[in-house]
Design a protein around this motif. Sequence first.
Motif, mmCIF file in Angstrom:
data_model
loop_
_atom_site.group_PDB
_atom_site.id
_atom_site.type_symbol
_atom_site.label_atom_id
_atom_site.label_comp_id
_atom_site.label_asym_id
_atom_site.label_seq_id
_atom_site.Cartn_x
_atom_site.Cartn_y
_atom_site.Cartn_z
ATOM 1 N N THR A 2 0.844 -1.195 0.000
ATOM 2 C CA THR A 2 0.000 0.000 0.000
ATOM 3 C C THR A 2 0.879 1.245 0.000
ATOM 4 O OG1 THR A 2 -0.075 -0.009 2.414
ATOM 5 C CG2 THR A 2 -1.838 -1.180 1.254
ATOM 6 N N GLU A 3 0.365 2.274 -0.665
ATOM 7 C CA GLU A 3 1.101 3.527 -0.715
ATOM 8 C C GLU A 3 1.114 4.173 0.664
ATOM 9 O OE1 GLU A 3 -0.191 6.198 -3.677
ATOM 10 O OE2 GLU A 3 -0.089 4.737 -5.311
ATOM 11 N N SER A 4 2.271 4.702 1.023
ATOM 12 C CA SER A 4 2.370 5.380 2.313
ATOM 13 C C SER A 4 1.712 6.751 2.220
ATOM 14 C CB SER A 4 3.843 5.537 2.712
ATOM 15 O OG SER A 4 4.539 6.292 1.734
ATOM 16 N N GLU A 5 1.217 7.198 3.347
ATOM 17 C CA GLU A 5 0.586 8.509 3.402
ATOM 18 C C GLU A 5 1.647 9.597 3.186
ATOM 19 O OE1 GLU A 5 -2.597 9.507 3.849
ATOM 20 O OE2 GLU A 5 -3.209 7.407 3.664
ATOM 21 N N PRO A 6 1.318 10.618 2.413
ATOM 22 C CA PRO A 6 2.294 11.701 2.224
ATOM 23 C C PRO A 6 2.618 12.375 3.549
ATOM 24 C CG PRO A 6 0.103 12.334 1.411
ATOM 25 C CD PRO A 6 0.049 10.868 1.717
ATOM 26 N N ILE A 167 -10.646 38.575 16.965
ATOM 27 C CA ILE A 167 -9.579 37.743 16.426
ATOM 28 C C ILE A 167 -10.137 36.350 16.166
ATOM 29 C CG2 ILE A 167 -7.278 36.797 16.806
ATOM 30 C CD1 ILE A 167 -7.338 39.817 16.586
ATOM 31 N N ILE A 168 -9.911 35.851 14.965
ATOM 32 C CA ILE A 168 -10.312 34.496 14.604
ATOM 33 C C ILE A 168 -9.040 33.657 14.548
ATOM 34 C CG2 ILE A 168 -11.435 33.026 12.895
ATOM 35 C CD1 ILE A 168 -12.906 35.581 11.926
ATOM 36 N N VAL A 169 -8.902 32.756 15.505
ATOM 37 C CA VAL A 169 -7.735 31.889 15.584
ATOM 38 C C VAL A 169 -8.070 30.555 14.938
ATOM 39 C CG1 VAL A 169 -6.102 30.736 17.116
ATOM 40 C CG2 VAL A 169 -6.959 33.013 17.697
ATOM 41 N N LYS A 170 -7.166 30.098 14.068
ATOM 42 C CA LYS A 170 -7.355 28.816 13.387
ATOM 43 C C LYS A 170 -6.448 27.770 14.041
ATOM 44 C CE LYS A 170 -9.355 28.567 9.930
ATOM 45 N NZ LYS A 170 -10.769 28.199 9.689
ATOM 46 N N PRO A 171 -6.975 27.016 15.010
ATOM 47 C CA PRO A 171 -6.149 25.990 15.646
ATOM 48 C C PRO A 171 -5.662 24.966 14.618
ATOM 49 C CG PRO A 171 -8.181 26.353 16.873
ATOM 50 C CD PRO A 171 -8.336 27.045 15.554
ATOM 51 N N GLY A 172 -4.525 24.430 14.864
ATOM 52 C CA GLY A 172 -3.992 23.420 13.961
ATOM 53 C C GLY A 172 -2.556 23.728 13.602
ATOM 54 N N PRO A 173 -1.787 22.697 13.287
ATOM 55 C CA PRO A 173 -0.368 22.874 13.006
ATOM 56 C C PRO A 173 -0.113 23.613 11.702
ATOM 57 C CG PRO A 173 -1.031 20.608 12.558
ATOM 58 C CD PRO A 173 -2.202 21.279 13.194
ATOM 59 N N GLY A 174 0.972 24.381 11.666
ATOM 60 C CA GLY A 174 1.379 25.094 10.461
ATOM 61 C C GLY A 174 2.173 24.194 9.547
ATOM 62 N N GLN A 175 1.472 23.297 8.880
ATOM 63 C CA GLN A 175 2.113 22.346 7.978
ATOM 64 C C GLN A 175 1.128 21.925 6.897
ATOM 65 O OE1 GLN A 175 3.155 19.025 10.492
ATOM 66 N NE2 GLN A 175 1.077 18.248 10.602
ATOM 67 N N GLY A 176 1.621 21.329 5.859
ATOM 68 C CA GLY A 176 0.773 20.850 4.779
ATOM 69 C C GLY A 176 1.526 19.853 3.927
ATOM 70 N N VAL A 177 0.823 19.305 2.937
ATOM 71 C CA VAL A 177 1.417 18.333 2.018
ATOM 72 C C VAL A 177 1.652 19.023 0.683
ATOM 73 C CG1 VAL A 177 1.118 16.143 0.814
ATOM 74 C CG2 VAL A 177 0.275 16.401 3.165
ATOM 75 N N PRO A 178 2.894 19.213 0.252
ATOM 76 C CA PRO A 178 3.150 19.853 -1.044
ATOM 77 C C PRO A 178 2.474 19.106 -2.188
ATOM 78 C CG PRO A 178 5.162 19.704 0.235
ATOM 79 C CD PRO A 178 4.128 18.906 0.972
#
Length: 502
Positions: A2-6, A167-178
């Motif tokens: 199976t393909e690994s998750e990015p 102020i609208i805060v967006k919880p969550g890590p500062g990362q993504g999948v290119p």
Amino acid sequence: MTESEPTPVSFGRRISDLAAERPEAVALIFEPRPGGGRARVFSWADVERRSLQIAGLMHRRGVGQDAMVIVGLPNSPEHVFASLAAWKLGAGVLPLRWDLPEWERNRLIEVVKPRLVCGDWNEIPAARLSRVQLAASTEAPAEPLEDRIADPARAIASSGSTGLPKIIVKPGPGQGVPGAESGPFERDPEKAARSELVLSPLYHTNGFFIAHAALFGGDRVVLMERFDAAQAVDLIERHRIQNVTMVPTMLQRIARLPDLETRDFSSIEFVLQGGATCPGWLVRRWIELVGPESFVMSYGSTEGIGLAMISGAEWLDHPGSVGKAQDSEVRILDESGRSVSIGVIGEIFMRPTTDDAPGFEYVGAAPPKRSDEGFTSVGDMGWLDEGGYLFIADRRQDMIISGGANIFPAEVEAALSEHPEVFDCVVIGLPDEDWGHRVHALIHPRDADRPPSNTELRAHCRARLAAFKVPKAFEIVEHLPRTEAGKLNRSGLVTERSDETP
């Protein structure tokens, strides 16, 4: 097998990777306002170096993991570098208008309690990096940093049409999948980088998100210092721009340019409209300019409670709609929280359908309405048709009740905007002893020396609106106090005129 998750990559690390992969390729072009000097061009290596240099300055002022950094700068390369620098240190970023009134600036700083402010504000209870200090850091060391992930990474200030900041805060890590889909544009890492024109202010969610999403995707960003309609068209031609996001005010000012038929829009792949509903005549004009598949309208919010989208081709079959919900559900509810019938106006509630949809938090304001089923409203009114297409009426707080009838300013403004001598307009409700509120239109004419007459404007409206929606008065003004994001403080306009005699 199976393909690994990015594997997700942090916002800061992504710039480092791009700088290593294509150091000499152009990443960012800053275009000053007309007459403001020459463009400034930065490669990916330049962006990495400058963000590391500024990160060093920030670190020495106490910025680290989980801190919050306010970036209160005009559109500039330094705005971009400061945001990337904060992320490299694991800090969150809150972009703010550099010209905020002192009362609003101080209130926001008190609520946010930032570790550092990048800007030219004096006498603030936080460490500060001025524009001069940021610009002078070009000779500072650019030392590599340990990879860190900000959480939360982003916050946005919003005051809507009320003028009251939150102020609208967006919880969550500062990362993504290119290469993953980002907003309406899928970015294929195997394809050449696109050119993205950013003409919204970076303190607004459109400008800030689009600019940094494009950079994360490896695209080339052309950043305008300040929106100018004629300059925007010049840049589309010069840089062969493929993607651009605009609010209706920007679209309208470009559409009114006299030589538009001779200009070259052939490079455009997507024009994304957001920020407010778009008058029908303006949608058709842009469909003529770039084609029905390349003009895309959206409805959403900074809070990210849901999204609706529609292409120009689909809009022609459903004129006036903002499309169907995307990865979300929509409900139209009455004041008692019950669903209304098809075609009946109510309050719009939305809910994401994806498990990984980020939430949001308000800082300095009460939370928005939520239904028992977990749907959220940000105060907009609208309706659904039988096919599930969403139509926007207006914001509940902007609705005018005159003589017992509900009047939505957006409808009246759309009708007025069709008049060829109306450059800009806004409709408000003023207190009235007989009607409760009366419809009042502020008109910024195309030619200040030859504005359209009240009789002409009234006849124009009567041909397009029910009689009770036609403004009782038309006020000619030299300009409307819009922000660079196209926003207006309607409540302030009402207050200024509420004591006037009709």
